[in-house]
Every structure is written in C-alpha cells, then in structure tokens.
Design a protein around this motif. Structure first.
Motif, PDB file in Angstrom:
ATOM      1  N   ALA A 210       0.690  -0.873   0.054  1.00 53.40           N
ATOM      2  CA  ALA A 210       0.244  -0.036   0.024  1.00 53.40           C
ATOM      3  C   ALA A 210       0.763   1.345  -0.071  1.00 53.40           C
ATOM      4  O   ALA A 210       0.435   2.245  -0.641  1.00 53.40           O
ATOM      5  CB  ALA A 210      -1.023   0.292   1.174  1.00 53.40           C
ATOM      6  N   THR A 211       2.001   1.031   0.566  1.00 47.91           N
ATOM      7  CA  THR A 211       2.938   2.343   0.750  1.00 47.91           C
ATOM      8  C   THR A 211       3.553   2.633  -0.642  1.00 47.91           C
ATOM      9  O   THR A 211       3.672   3.707  -1.122  1.00 47.91           O
ATOM     10  CB  THR A 211       3.962   2.272   1.886  1.00 47.91           C
ATOM     11  N   LEU A 212       4.092   1.464  -1.326  1.00 45.05           N
ATOM     12  CA  LEU A 212       4.576   1.544  -2.790  1.00 45.05           C
ATOM     13  C   LEU A 212       3.570   2.201  -3.702  1.00 45.05           C
ATOM     14  O   LEU A 212       4.058   2.623  -4.613  1.00 45.05           O
ATOM     15  CB  LEU A 212       5.164   0.383  -2.785  1.00 45.05           C
ATOM     16  N   ALA A 213       2.454   1.757  -3.429  1.00 43.79           N
ATOM     17  CA  ALA A 213       1.323   1.973  -4.473  1.00 43.79           C
ATOM     18  C   ALA A 213       1.065   3.501  -4.369  1.00 43.79           C
ATOM     19  O   ALA A 213       0.780   4.216  -5.162  1.00 43.79           O
ATOM     20  CB  ALA A 213      -0.014   1.441  -4.306  1.00 43.79           C
ATOM     21  N   ALA A 214       0.973   4.132  -3.140  1.00 40.79           N
ATOM     22  CA  ALA A 214       0.776   5.531  -2.900  1.00 40.79           C
ATOM     23  C   ALA A 214       1.882   6.306  -3.368  1.00 40.79           C
ATOM     24  O   ALA A 214       1.758   7.630  -3.737  1.00 40.79           O
ATOM     25  CB  ALA A 214       0.684   5.842  -1.167  1.00 40.79           C
ATOM     26  N   CYS A 215       3.155   5.855  -3.535  1.00 44.98           N
ATOM     27  CA  CYS A 215       4.198   6.758  -4.044  1.00 44.98           C
ATOM     28  C   CYS A 215       4.439   6.732  -5.568  1.00 44.98           C
ATOM     29  O   CYS A 215       5.253   7.060  -6.219  1.00 44.98           O
ATOM     30  CB  CYS A 215       5.590   6.258  -3.450  1.00 44.98           C
ATOM     31  N   SER A 216       3.489   5.825  -6.066  1.00 46.23           N
ATOM     32  CA  SER A 216       3.496   5.784  -7.622  1.00 46.23           C
ATOM     33  C   SER A 216       3.147   7.180  -8.578  1.00 46.23           C
ATOM     34  O   SER A 216       2.590   8.030  -7.818  1.00 46.23           O
ATOM     35  CB  SER A 216       2.848   4.877  -8.257  1.00 46.23           C
ATOM     36  N   GLU A 217       3.851   7.332  -9.456  1.00 44.53           N
ATOM     37  CA  GLU A 217       3.508   8.526 -10.310  1.00 44.53           C
ATOM     38  C   GLU A 217       2.100   8.603 -10.793  1.00 44.53           C
ATOM     39  O   GLU A 217       1.648   7.538 -11.290  1.00 44.53           O
ATOM     40  CB  GLU A 217       4.457   8.819 -11.361  1.00 44.53           C
ATOM     41  N   PRO A 218       1.546   9.779 -11.092  1.00 46.20           N
ATOM     42  CA  PRO A 218       0.157   9.865 -11.688  1.00 46.20           C
ATOM     43  C   PRO A 218       0.345   9.666 -13.164  1.00 46.20           C
ATOM     44  O   PRO A 218       1.427  10.027 -13.445  1.00 46.20           O
ATOM     45  CB  PRO A 218      -0.332  11.403 -11.132  1.00 46.20           C
ATOM     46  N   PRO A 219      -0.567   9.420 -13.847  1.00 44.26           N
ATOM     47  CA  PRO A 219      -0.630   9.411 -15.350  1.00 44.26           C
ATOM     48  C   PRO A 219      -0.220  10.699 -16.062  1.00 44.26           C
ATOM     49  O   PRO A 219      -0.617  11.669 -15.312  1.00 44.26           O
ATOM     50  CB  PRO A 219      -1.707   8.660 -15.828  1.00 44.26           C
ATOM     51  N   GLU A 220       0.458  10.820 -16.915  1.00 44.11           N
ATOM     52  CA  GLU A 220       0.714  11.969 -17.895  1.00 44.11           C
ATOM     53  C   GLU A 220      -0.419  12.462 -18.447  1.00 44.11           C
ATOM     54  O   GLU A 220      -0.460  12.060 -19.734  1.00 44.11           O
ATOM     55  CB  GLU A 220       2.076  12.031 -18.534  1.00 44.11           C
ATOM     56  N   ILE A 221      -1.264  13.357 -17.915  1.00 43.17           N
ATOM     57  CA  ILE A 221      -2.461  13.723 -18.818  1.00 43.17           C
ATOM     58  C   ILE A 221      -1.924  14.778 -19.535  1.00 43.17           C
ATOM     59  O   ILE A 221      -2.841  14.635 -20.613  1.00 43.17           O
ATOM     60  CB  ILE A 221      -3.551  14.003 -17.654  1.00 43.17           C
ATOM     61  N   ALA A 222      -1.186  15.620 -19.521  1.00 42.02           N
ATOM     62  CA  ALA A 222      -0.906  16.832 -20.130  1.00 42.02           C
ATOM     63  C   ALA A 222      -0.157  16.348 -21.388  1.00 42.02           C
ATOM     64  O   ALA A 222      -0.287  17.073 -22.377  1.00 42.02           O
ATOM     65  CB  ALA A 222       0.149  17.804 -19.467  1.00 42.02           C
ATOM     66  N   ALA A 223       0.794  15.284 -21.601  1.00 41.15           N
ATOM     67  CA  ALA A 223       1.133  14.854 -22.545  1.00 41.15           C
ATOM     68  C   ALA A 223       0.351  14.172 -23.711  1.00 41.15           C
ATOM     69  O   ALA A 223       0.453  14.462 -25.011  1.00 41.15           O
ATOM     70  CB  ALA A 223       2.442  13.646 -22.291  1.00 41.15           C
ATOM     71  N   LYS A 224      -0.705  13.627 -23.076  1.00 40.36           N
ATOM     72  CA  LYS A 224      -1.610  13.158 -23.858  1.00 40.36           C
ATOM     73  C   LYS A 224      -2.650  14.113 -24.628  1.00 40.36           C
ATOM     74  O   LYS A 224      -2.852  13.845 -25.829  1.00 40.36           O
ATOM     75  CB  LYS A 224      -2.490  12.048 -23.151  1.00 40.36           C
ATOM     76  N   ALA A 225      -2.847  15.116 -23.823  1.00 39.69           N
ATOM     77  CA  ALA A 225      -3.430  16.446 -24.399  1.00 39.69           C
ATOM     78  C   ALA A 225      -3.028  17.061 -25.377  1.00 39.69           C
ATOM     79  O   ALA A 225      -3.316  17.555 -26.389  1.00 39.69           O
ATOM     80  CB  ALA A 225      -4.151  17.276 -23.108  1.00 39.69           C
ATOM     81  N   ALA A 226      -1.303  16.898 -25.184  1.00 36.59           N
ATOM     82  CA  ALA A 226      -0.628  17.658 -26.237  1.00 36.59           C
ATOM     83  C   ALA A 226      -0.644  17.133 -27.694  1.00 36.59           C
ATOM     84  O   ALA A 226      -0.640  18.028 -28.610  1.00 36.59           O
ATOM     85  CB  ALA A 226       0.612  18.042 -25.824  1.00 36.59           C
ATOM     86  N   LYS A 227      -0.862  15.895 -27.921  1.00 35.00           N
ATOM     87  CA  LYS A 227      -1.010  15.370 -28.929  1.00 35.00           C
ATOM     88  C   LYS A 227      -2.252  15.343 -29.583  1.00 35.00           C
ATOM     89  O   LYS A 227      -3.156  15.000 -29.135  1.00 35.00           O
ATOM     90  CB  LYS A 227      -0.649  13.957 -28.935  1.00 35.00           C
ATOM     91  N   ARG A 228      -2.409  16.082 -30.775  1.00 33.19           N
ATOM     92  CA  ARG A 228      -3.748  16.207 -31.542  1.00 33.19           C
ATOM     93  C   ARG A 228      -3.650  15.689 -32.618  1.00 33.19           C
ATOM     94  O   ARG A 228      -2.692  15.894 -33.645  1.00 33.19           O
ATOM     95  CB  ARG A 228      -3.953  17.918 -31.900  1.00 33.19           C
ATOM     96  N   PRO A 229      -4.628  14.666 -32.854  1.00 31.82           N
ATOM     97  CA  PRO A 229      -4.530  13.757 -34.244  1.00 31.82           C
ATOM     98  C   PRO A 229      -5.169  14.694 -35.301  1.00 31.82           C
ATOM     99  O   PRO A 229      -4.872  14.212 -36.627  1.00 31.82           O
ATOM    100  CB  PRO A 229      -5.422  12.646 -33.804  1.00 31.82           C
ATOM    101  N   ASP A 230      -5.861  15.936 -35.132  1.00 33.46           N
ATOM    102  CA  ASP A 230      -6.226  16.369 -36.126  1.00 33.46           C
ATOM    103  C   ASP A 230      -5.458  17.530 -36.848  1.00 33.46           C
ATOM    104  O   ASP A 230      -5.636  18.107 -37.709  1.00 33.46           O
ATOM    105  CB  ASP A 230      -7.611  17.223 -35.935  1.00 33.46           C
ATOM    106  N   VAL A 231      -4.232  17.791 -36.214  1.00 35.10           N
ATOM    107  CA  VAL A 231      -3.186  18.293 -36.828  1.00 35.10           C
ATOM    108  C   VAL A 231      -2.030  17.875 -37.202  1.00 35.10           C
ATOM    109  O   VAL A 231      -1.337  17.180 -36.393  1.00 35.10           O
ATOM    110  CB  VAL A 231      -2.858  19.731 -35.479  1.00 35.10           C
ATOM    111  N   ALA A 232      -1.380  18.124 -38.348  1.00 24.35           N
ATOM    112  CA  ALA A 232      -0.108  17.577 -38.919  1.00 24.35           C
ATOM    113  C   ALA A 232       1.130  17.958 -37.916  1.00 24.35           C
ATOM    114  O   ALA A 232       0.787  19.246 -37.702  1.00 24.35           O
ATOM    115  CB  ALA A 232      -0.138  17.675 -40.340  1.00 24.35           C
ATOM    116  N   PRO A 233       2.153  17.248 -37.818  1.00 27.33           N
ATOM    117  CA  PRO A 233       3.314  17.628 -37.155  1.00 27.33           C
ATOM    118  C   PRO A 233       3.831  18.859 -37.489  1.00 27.33           C
ATOM    119  O   PRO A 233       4.271  19.645 -37.015  1.00 27.33           O
ATOM    120  CB  PRO A 233       4.083  16.555 -37.218  1.00 27.33           C
TER     121      PRO A 233
END
Length: 83
Positions: A16-39
């Motif tokens: 339980a202690t190790l699970a509490a220390c895990s990093e949160p998912p990278e939500i900002a990185a997923k939002a930065a990728k936009r499939p409707d805009v070409a690189p």
C-alpha cells in the motif's frame, strides 16, 4: 499462524505504501498530441528551428532530417576525422 498473519500484514502495508508513491499518469502529454493537426503545422513562435517555416511540410522534413543527421554519432565522427 501468528507469524504468518504478521508477515501478510507487513506485506500489505508495504504494498500500500509503494502504491501510494507511484507517479500519476501523464495527462498533459496525452492532451498535447492532437490527431487532427499534422506535425509540420507547428507553432509560429521564437522557439522554431531556423530555416523551417510553419505549414510547409518540405521544410519541416528537411529540418527533421538535418537534426537526425546531427544526432548521429557516425556522422559526427565522420565529419570530425579529416581524410
């Protein structure tokens, strides 16, 4: 039996202690990728590579290829050794 319960309890607390220390998912990185805009569309700001114009796929491809060549150890070694 008592030793086993203590061991199991200690393992549960540790997990339980190790699970509490895990990093949160990278939500900002997923939002930065936009499939409707070409690189190559990119942003028009001061952080662009010189020689690259926004919305020009050919200049974007050339700048990416040039950057990849500069990151290659073989190319850098080859250019540093004079024949």
């Amino acid at each position: 039996m008592r030793f086993n319960l203590k061991t199991i309890g200690l393992c549960l607390v540790a997990s339980a202690t190790l699970a509490a220390c895990s990093e949160p998912p990278e939500i900002a990185a997923k939002a930065a990728k936009r499939p409707d805009v070409a690189p190559y569309m990119g942003a028009d700001n001061g952080f662009m590579t010189k020689g690259w114009t926004p919305k020009d796929e050919k200049s974007w491809t050339e700048s990416v290829d040039k950057r990849n060549q500069n990151q290659s150890e073989y190319s850098r070694f080859k250019s540093s050794v004079k024949q």
